[in-house]
Write a protein that holds these residues in place. Structure first.
Motif, mmCIF file in Angstrom:
data_model
loop_
_atom_site.group_PDB
_atom_site.id
_atom_site.type_symbol
_atom_site.label_atom_id
_atom_site.label_comp_id
_atom_site.label_asym_id
_atom_site.label_seq_id
_atom_site.Cartn_x
_atom_site.Cartn_y
_atom_site.Cartn_z
ATOM 1 N N GLN A 32 36.975 8.945 41.241
ATOM 2 C CA GLN A 32 35.862 8.673 42.319
ATOM 3 C C GLN A 32 35.074 7.876 40.607
ATOM 4 O O GLN A 32 34.542 9.025 40.045
ATOM 5 C CB GLN A 32 35.034 9.222 42.910
ATOM 6 N N VAL A 33 35.596 6.898 39.586
ATOM 7 C CA VAL A 33 35.048 6.907 38.786
ATOM 8 C C VAL A 33 33.845 6.808 38.120
ATOM 9 O O VAL A 33 33.125 6.546 37.411
ATOM 10 C CB VAL A 33 35.470 4.897 39.019
ATOM 11 N N GLY A 34 33.006 6.477 39.489
ATOM 12 C CA GLY A 34 31.354 6.200 39.573
ATOM 13 C C GLY A 34 30.699 7.515 38.952
ATOM 14 O O GLY A 34 29.502 7.622 38.306
ATOM 15 N N GLN A 35 31.225 8.630 39.233
ATOM 16 C CA GLN A 35 30.575 9.908 38.949
ATOM 17 C C GLN A 35 31.645 10.688 37.610
ATOM 18 O O GLN A 35 31.057 11.325 37.310
ATOM 19 C CB GLN A 35 31.660 11.448 40.223
ATOM 20 N N PHE A 36 31.641 9.063 36.610
ATOM 21 C CA PHE A 36 31.760 9.852 35.078
ATOM 22 C C PHE A 36 30.803 8.554 34.361
ATOM 23 O O PHE A 36 30.557 8.626 33.253
ATOM 24 C CB PHE A 36 33.226 9.552 34.958
ATOM 25 N N ASP A 37 29.973 8.879 34.662
ATOM 26 C CA ASP A 37 28.370 7.983 34.453
ATOM 27 C C ASP A 37 27.780 8.656 33.027
ATOM 28 O O ASP A 37 27.307 7.938 31.834
ATOM 29 C CB ASP A 37 27.672 7.512 35.194
ATOM 30 N N TRP A 38 28.103 9.236 33.173
ATOM 31 C CA TRP A 38 27.586 10.727 32.126
ATOM 32 C C TRP A 38 28.296 10.715 31.276
ATOM 33 O O TRP A 38 27.812 11.134 29.419
ATOM 34 C CB TRP A 38 26.808 12.041 32.819
ATOM 35 N N ILE A 39 28.469 10.642 30.596
ATOM 36 C CA ILE A 39 29.932 10.304 30.072
ATOM 37 C C ILE A 39 29.682 8.782 29.360
ATOM 38 O O ILE A 39 30.104 8.129 29.607
ATOM 39 C CB ILE A 39 31.378 10.346 29.983
ATOM 40 N N ARG A 40 29.371 8.185 27.966
ATOM 41 C CA ARG A 40 29.162 7.783 27.561
ATOM 42 C C ARG A 40 30.103 6.136 26.964
ATOM 43 O O ARG A 40 31.491 7.175 26.867
ATOM 44 C CB ARG A 40 28.039 7.743 25.614
ATOM 45 N N ASP A 41 29.943 5.050 27.474
ATOM 46 C CA ASP A 41 31.385 4.435 27.040
ATOM 47 C C ASP A 41 31.939 3.994 25.697
ATOM 48 O O ASP A 41 31.224 4.230 24.814
ATOM 49 C CB ASP A 41 31.549 3.020 28.408
ATOM 50 N N ASN A 42 32.826 3.896 25.674
ATOM 51 C CA ASN A 42 33.866 3.776 24.274
ATOM 52 C C ASN A 42 33.456 5.101 23.181
ATOM 53 O O ASN A 42 33.020 4.808 22.104
ATOM 54 C CB ASN A 42 33.088 2.725 23.608
ATOM 55 N N SER A 43 33.083 6.179 23.855
ATOM 56 C CA SER A 43 32.698 7.952 22.966
ATOM 57 C C SER A 43 33.967 8.574 22.276
ATOM 58 O O SER A 43 33.753 9.488 21.818
ATOM 59 C CB SER A 43 31.667 7.641 23.882
ATOM 60 N N VAL A 44 34.903 8.600 23.273
ATOM 61 C CA VAL A 44 35.714 10.034 23.071
ATOM 62 C C VAL A 44 37.043 8.966 21.941
ATOM 63 O O VAL A 44 37.252 7.848 22.701
ATOM 64 C CB VAL A 44 36.433 9.742 24.666
ATOM 65 N N ASP A 45 37.285 9.932 21.419
ATOM 66 C CA ASP A 45 38.438 9.701 20.778
ATOM 67 C C ASP A 45 40.043 10.565 20.700
ATOM 68 O O ASP A 45 40.656 9.076 20.948
ATOM 69 C CB ASP A 45 38.071 10.711 19.305
ATOM 70 N N LEU A 46 40.241 10.753 22.422
ATOM 71 C CA LEU A 46 41.655 11.403 22.631
ATOM 72 C C LEU A 46 40.958 11.904 23.818
ATOM 73 O O LEU A 46 40.032 13.267 24.540
ATOM 74 C CB LEU A 46 42.151 12.243 21.559
ATOM 75 N N CYS A 47 42.344 11.303 24.677
ATOM 76 C CA CYS A 47 41.441 12.244 26.311
ATOM 77 C C CYS A 47 43.518 13.169 26.723
ATOM 78 O O CYS A 47 44.632 12.121 26.335
ATOM 79 C CB CYS A 47 41.987 11.530 27.030
ATOM 80 N N ILE A 48 43.510 14.599 26.685
ATOM 81 C CA ILE A 48 44.592 14.683 27.436
ATOM 82 C C ILE A 48 44.122 15.519 28.817
ATOM 83 O O ILE A 48 43.820 15.746 29.116
ATOM 84 C CB ILE A 48 44.384 16.183 26.401
ATOM 85 N N CYS A 49 45.139 15.266 29.674
ATOM 86 C CA CYS A 49 45.485 15.430 30.903
ATOM 87 C C CYS A 49 46.791 16.077 31.105
ATOM 88 O O CYS A 49 47.820 15.719 30.532
ATOM 89 C CB CYS A 49 44.502 14.167 31.633
#
Length: 344
Positions: free
Chosen positions: A146-163
Motif C-alpha cells: 500500500q504505497v499510500g502508507q509511506f507518505d511520511w518518508i520524504r521522496d528521494n531521501s533514502v540512500d539504500l533500501c535493504i529488504c
C-alpha cells in the motif's frame, strides 16, 4: 593548396581525426607539442585547430579555464605534458591532482595520483564519525503493498533500501510493492538490495522491475556456510549461496562492488532469535558498509526482527523501517532503543 586545407570538419582524414581527438583533451598545448606527440606535421595540427574553431562546435575548448597550466607543478615539469595520453591529460587538469603530485614527488603519473586521491576521499567518508540519537530512527507499521502508507518518508531521501521479503509464493506480490515504494523514496543513484531465494526468482525479478524508475543492475551472492545449505526438495536443489538482487534508481555512481560477499564468516547463517526469517547481522552489516557512508539513510520495508535497523545504527546510518506485523515493529524498536541506553 593540399586537400587537407580545404576539407571541412565533417570530412577529416584519419590522421586529422586523430589530431582532433587529441585537441579535445589538450587544446592548451601548442601545435608543435601535439605534432611531436602524434608524429605529424605541426602545420597539419594548426589546420585542424582552425577548422575546429570555424565549426563553432568547440568554442568551449577555446574558452576553457587554463588555470591548471599556471600551476607550479606544470611550470616545473612542462615536458611531462608531451608524455601523457588523453586519459592522463584529463587527470592532470585537476588542481587537486597537481597539488597531490607536488606533495608526493615520487608519483609521476596523474592517473595514479587521481586514483590515490579518490581512495583517500573514499576512506575518509567511510571513517567519518556520526553521532546518532533515537530521533534518527523511525519505524512504523505499514504494508509495503500500500504505497499510500509511506507518505511520511520524504521522496528521494533514502540512500539504500535493504529488504528481505518472504521467499515463498507471496514474494512476487510483496516485491512489486517494494519496487514502487523504493522507486519513490530512493534518491537518484540510490540502490535497492533484495535478499531472495531461487524458487520464484523470475517472478521476483519481474515484480522488482515493475516500476520503470528502477533498473536491474547486478546479482550478488553470499555464502551459506558448510553444513547449512537450503534445500528445495520439490525442485531437487540444494542451494549453498544466498542471492541478493541489486536494482538502481537512475545511474549508479558509487564505489566498485565485488559481486561475491564472503559473509557470514561464522556458522550463524540466520538470526532466528528475533524473527523466524532473520538474516545474519554480519551479512547485512557488510552490505551497509559497501553501499553507504556514515550519516546516510537506510530503509527496510520488511523490517522483521530488526537486523537491518540494528546494523544501521551501529554503523552510524539513519534508519527508516516498516513491517506489516505490529509485533515485529515492537521487537525492532525494543532492540534499537537498547542501543541508545533505554531499558524498555
Amino acid at each position: 593548396m593540399c586537400v587537407e586545407e580545404v576539407v571541412g570538419i565533417a570530412r577529416l582524414t584519419e590522421k586529422q581525426k586523430k589530431i582532433q581527438e587529441y585537441l579535445k583533451t589538450a587544446w592548451e598545448l601548442s601545435d608543435r607539442s601535439i605534432a611531436r606527440i602524434l608524429g605529424v606535421s605541426h602545420s597539419t595540427v594548426g589546420l585542424v585547430r582552425q577548422e575546429m574553431k570555424k565549426s563553432g562546435q568547440f568554442d568551449h575548448l577555446c574558452n576553457d579555464d587554463s588555470e591548471w597550466m599556471n600551476h607550479p607543478y606544470i611550470q616545473a615539469n612542462k615536458g611531462l605534458l608531451e608524455t601523457l595520453n588523453p586519459r592522463g591529460l584529463r587527470a592532470i587538469k585537476r588542481l587537486d591532482v597537481l597539488d597531490y603530485m607536488m606533495t608526493h614527488p615520487q608519483i609521476k603519473s596523474p592517473c595514479v595520483a587521481q586514483a590515490y586521491l579518490e581512495r583517500e576521499k573514499r576512506q575518509k567518508r567511510k571513517d567519518a564519525r556520526v553521532v546518532l540519537n533515537i530521533n534518527d530512527v523511525d519505524i512504523r507499521v505499514a504494508d509495503v503493498r500500500q504505497v499510500g502508507q509511506f507518505d511520511w518518508i520524504r521522496d528521494n531521501s533514502v540512500d539504500l533500501c535493504i529488504c528481505d521479503p518472504p521467499w515463498g509464493k507471496s514474494s512476487p506480490v510483496v516485491c512489486e510493492g517494494i519496487s514502487k515504494v523504493a522507486a519513490t523514496k530512493l534518491r537518484d543513484g540510490g540502490s535497492l538490495l533484495v535478499l531472495v531465494g531461487g524458487s520464484y526468482l523470475p517472478d521476483v525479478i519481474t515484480a522488482l522491475s515493475s516500476d520503470k524508475r528502477l533498473r536491474y543492475h547486478w546479482l550478488l551472492t553470499c555464502k551459506l556456510p558448510q553444513g547449512s545449505p537450503a534445500s528445495v526438495s520439490w525442485l531437487k536443489v540444494q542451494s549453498k549461496v544466498r542471492l541478493v538482487l541489486w536494482f538502481v534508481k537512475g545511474k549508479y555512481i558509487g564505489d566498485i562492488v565485488a559481486d561475491y560477499i564472503d559473509r557470514p564468516t561464522s556458522d550463524n547463517t540466520t538470526d532466528k532469535s528475533h524473527h523466524e526469517w532473520g538474516a545474519p547481522e554480519e551479512l547485512v552489516s557488510e552490505l551497509i558498509r559497501r553501499f553507504t557512508d556514515p550519516g546516510d539513510t537506510i530503509a527496510d520495508f520488511t523490517v522483521g526482527g530488526g537486523t537491518t535497523a540494528v546494523s544501521s545504527v551501529l554503523l552510524g546510518r539513519r534508519f527508516l523501517g516498516t513491517d506489516i506485523d505490529a509485533e515485529a515493529i515492537k521487537t525492532t524498536m525494543r532492540r534499537v532503543r537498547r542501543l541508545f541506553g533505554y531499558t524498555k
